[in-house]
Design a protein around this motif. Structure first.
Motif, PDB file in Angstrom:
ATOM      1  N   VAL A   1      46.351  37.517  33.168  1.00  0.00           N
ATOM      2  CA  VAL A   1      44.911  37.497  32.917  1.00  0.00           C
ATOM      3  C   VAL A   1      44.199  37.778  34.233  1.00  0.00           C
TER       4      VAL A   1
ATOM      5  N   ASN B   1      47.753  33.154  34.866  1.00  0.00           N
ATOM      6  CA  ASN B   1      46.372  33.290  35.311  1.00  0.00           C
ATOM      7  C   ASN B   1      46.391  33.996  36.653  1.00  0.00           C
TER       8      ASN B   1
ATOM      9  N   TRP C   1      37.127  32.739  28.886  1.00  0.00           N
ATOM     10  CA  TRP C   1      36.905  32.699  30.332  1.00  0.00           C
ATOM     11  C   TRP C   1      35.417  32.969  30.583  1.00  0.00           C
TER      12      TRP C   1
ATOM     13  N   ARG D   1      44.286  28.992  38.390  1.00  0.00           N
ATOM     14  CA  ARG D   1      44.765  30.174  39.111  1.00  0.00           C
ATOM     15  C   ARG D   1      46.227  29.972  39.517  1.00  0.00           C
TER      16      ARG D   1
ATOM     17  N   PRO E   1      39.034  28.430  35.594  1.00  0.00           N
ATOM     18  CA  PRO E   1      40.303  28.602  34.876  1.00  0.00           C
ATOM     19  C   PRO E   1      40.095  29.349  33.564  1.00  0.00           C
ATOM     20  N   VAL E   2      41.192  29.854  33.025  1.00  0.00           N
ATOM     21  CA  VAL E   2      41.167  30.496  31.717  1.00  0.00           C
ATOM     22  C   VAL E   2      41.674  29.481  30.696  1.00  0.00           C
TER      23      VAL E   2
END
Length: 142
Positions: A120, A42, A93, A69, A50-51
């Motif tokens: 990402v 990330n 996301w 992150r 967050p993803v």
């Protein structure tokens, strides 16, 4: 003594196991017994949510993961005997989502590349192998 079908099948299975243990066949330039690693990180900026992602193959499903992150998800595997190993991920996301292949054995024709990396970011997904430069491969809108 005439061999039975059951006896012949056992011999074939044992022969196949020995073959796979002693020979490293290649298909499309990829050694089918080579070990690879995939790393997904990330790289979103400070303050970004967050993803969420779910990565899987035909035989593996890692479930849904949340990467804050700076966090990384990684896994290792051997390419299957047929050279058809494929892993894909679905990324979420904010209100955006995308799914794509993160590893395809047929794309790995240079055996010096054993690790593949994905980062990402706000503008999409960056990829590199080993110590190559990052290249943007996908946007969130693709």
């Amino acid at each position: 003594m005439v061999p039975t079908l059951n006896h012949i099948i056992k011999i074939l299975i044992i022969t196949q196991i020995i073959f796979q243990m002693q020979i490293k066949p290649t298909i499309g330039g990829v050694s089918t017994l080579e070990y690879y690693e995939v790393h997904i990180s990330n790289g979103l900026g400070p303050g970004q949510p967050p993803v969420r992602l779910r990565c899987q193959s035909k035989s593996d499903d890692f479930g849904t993961r949340i990467l804050q992150r700076g966090q990384t998800m990684n896994w290792g595997f051997a390419v299957n005997f047929w050279g058809t190993t494929l892993y894909f991920c679905h990324f979420y996301w904010k209100d955006q989502q995308i799914s794509f292949d993160v590893f395809r054995a047929e794309d790995e024709n240079n055996l010096s590349r054993r690790e593949t990396y994905w980062d990402v970011r706000e503008d999409g997904f960056y990829h590199r192998r080993n110590h190559e430069d990052w290249v943007r491969k996908h946007g969130w809108d693709q």
